[in-house]
Design an enzyme around this catalytic site. Structure first.
Site, short mmCIF file in Angstrom:
data_model
loop_
_atom_site.label_atom_id
_atom_site.label_comp_id
_atom_site.label_asym_id
_atom_site.label_seq_id
_atom_site.Cartn_x
_atom_site.Cartn_y
_atom_site.Cartn_z
N GLU A 232 19.22 70.90 0.29
CA GLU A 232 17.76 70.65 -0.59
C GLU A 232 18.14 70.09 -1.47
O GLU A 232 18.27 70.94 -2.92
CB GLU A 232 17.24 72.57 -1.10
CG GLU A 232 17.68 73.08 0.51
CD GLU A 232 15.72 72.82 1.01
OE1 GLU A 232 14.90 72.54 0.87
OE2 GLU A 232 15.98 72.92 2.92
N CYS A 265 11.12 70.51 -8.22
CA CYS A 265 11.62 69.22 -7.17
C CYS A 265 10.57 68.83 -6.10
O CYS A 265 10.42 67.71 -6.12
CB CYS A 265 13.09 70.00 -6.00
SG CYS A 265 11.76 71.15 -5.08
#
Ligand code: NAD
Length: 478
Positions: A232, A265
């Site tokens: 991720e 993010c």
């Protein structure tokens, strides 16, 4: 559960202080967790339910301690911590509890005529002992949300929270063993040395959230043991603005960008706006920042701080990449950086090279959607791509033409709160996905099981020698 707590206290009271941050203790920690997994204890649904209930209880009973740790590490407002970390993971655990039985069920698969009588089914099986390495920006959510999936799927787990959020790392190491089976879930604290020691060991799956550089290191280490990996990662998530209710568009962009002071993010990294829409958008963006954080955001309790001095210096260095339309002030002592909107930004300027990961929003003007899409597609695949437009045709064009971990229309960052949507990147922004059922699947092997009896040897017609009759029969059947 209290038995588990005391079992842990007794078995590890001497070693737990060694374990925290001590690479030397890693093999012993892993051996204990693997022994638990190998015993079969983590497989029954009752055990899995107990762990998920423990996590839900952790969030009910320890909200204050967790929020305090997040405030100490990142200056997060407790409500922001609740919305973006604590409630989110609790919802994941509750969702998993509700659907666990259905997700874990084996399913019959039809058997072709030529192989009958026989039965076939698929059954989700745990992968084994999984390693979860987390980053500092959402240090609770990004360690515990994967843990929900790992435990729901019947795995044992070793967690390595980020050393750059030390208060959160310590509170997780302290609290988790009291709420989940401490023989099956271990927390190893520490930085690079701890990670390196862990990555030397053989795990059955590695779930890594962090940056591209360390992502490469994790992938290389996993290759040594042929361990499957979920990455991720981050990247520069673009927001294209074409048309809409300018005030609402600006508020949504500002909210998505400035959550956790831009250290998210999936935050919109930069804006591509058409020349026609630019003046209205710029005006509303400045207004939206003042609306959400006041005229002097340094006084707002709702704006987080930059994680450390190194990142603060990096971000302040990016302020020269364009003209400051609003913001630009900073204070090293309190690691404060004012939300800053930059215009006249050249595509090759420093702020456009790497993920910003801070409260700076560059605005680049483009002719139209086609030019915006060309700009996005000429760069590494982002984690999220945002389009602000009321035109269904433009939205379709964007969906068809842009490669990204996710596509989102007229919203930024809030897509993460939908448990039915997989969350993950594509290309350079990551591999694999999780949340909701996807977390369960990520930590499971969908194992096929095929069964035949031996009383009737109905497959004889398929064995050599291949006579003319067999050939005709097989060709007919297949
Ligand atoms: P990072 O890659 O620096 O660190 C992540 C983890 O790796 C930490 O636990 C750290 O201790 C460990 N680590 C550091 N050096 C290591 C090494 N040499 N070997 C092994 N492990 C090592 O990331 P970060 O700075 O903590 O987080 C920011 C990055 O994470 C950004 O790029 C952001 O986009 C990304 N991110 C992605 C997601 C997502 O869900 N896709 C979420 C949050 C953050």
């Amino acid at each position: 559960m209290s038995e588990m707590v005391s079992a842990f206290s007794e078995s590890s009271s001497d070693s737990s202080t060694d374990v925290a941050g001590s690479p030397a203790a890693v093999p012993a920690v892993l051996a204990r967790v693997r022994e638990t997994y190998d015993s079969g204890r983590t497989r029954p649904l009752a055990w899995r339910r107990q762990q998920l209930e423990g996590l839900v209880r952790l969030f009910h009973e320890r909200e204050q301690e967790l929020a305090d740790a997040l405030a100490a590490d990142l200056g997060k407002n407790p409500l922001e911590s609740y919305v973006t970390e604590l409630s989110l993971v609790r919802a994941e655990a509750e969702h998993a509890l509700k659907h666990l039985e259905k997700w874990a069920r084996s399913r019959r698969v039809p058997v072709p005529l030529g192989l009958q009588p026989a039965s076939a089914r698929t059954e989700p099986r745990p992968l084994g002992v999984v390693l979860i390495i987390g980053p500092w920006n959402y240090p609770v959510q990004l360690v515990l949300a994967p843990l929900v999936g790992a435990l729901a799927a019947g795995n044992a787990a070793v967690l390595k929270p980020s050393e750059l959020a030390p208060a959160t790392s310590a509170v997780l190491a302290d609290l988790l063993p009291r709420y989940v089976d401490p023989e099956a879930v271990a927390v190893v604290e520490g930085g690079q040395e701890a990670s390196t020691a862990l990555l030397k060991e053989r795990f059955d799956s590695i779930f890594f959230t962090g940056g591209e550089r360390v992502g490469r290191i994790v992938l290389q280490a996993a290759a040594e043991h042929l361990t499957p990996v979920t990455l991720e990662l981050g990247g520069k998530s673009p927001a294209v603005v074409l048309d809409g209710n300018w005030a609402a568009v600006a508020r949504r962009l500002v909210f998505g960008k400035l959550l956790n002071a831009g250290q998210t993010c999936v935050a919109p990294d930069y804006v591509l706006v058409t020349e026609a829409a630019a003046p209205a958008l710029k005006k509303q963006l400045v207004k939206a920042v003042a609306e959400q954080f006041g005229k002097d955001p340094s006084r707002s309790k709702d704006l987080g701080r930059i994680v450390n001095e190194q990142h603060w210096e990096r971000l302040v260095g990016l302020l020269d990449s364009g003209t400051v339309l609003a913001g630009g002030r900073s204070d090293r002592g309190s690691l404060y950086l004012e939300p800053t909107i930059l215009t006249d930004v050249a595509p090759d300027s420093p702020v456009m090279q790497e993920e910003i990961f801070g409260p700076i929003l560059p605005i680049i003007e483009v002719r139209d959607l086609a030019e915006a899409m060309k700009f996005i597609n000429s760069r590494p695949v982002p984690l999220a791509a945002y389009l602000y437009s009321n035109s269904a045709a433009d939205r379709k064009t964007f969906e068809e033409g842009v490669r990204a971990g996710s596509i989102n229309h007229n919203a930024s960052t809030v897509q993460l709160a939908v448990p039915g949507l997989p969350f993950g990147g594509a290309g350079a922004s990551g591999t694999g996905a999780y949340h909701g059922k996807f977390s369960f699947d990520t930590f499971s092997q969908l194992r096929p099981v095929f069964t035949k009896g031996t009383l009737l040897d109905t497959l004889r017609f398929a064995y050599p020698p291949y006579t003319g009759l067999k050939k005709r029969l097989l060709r007919r059947l297949l």
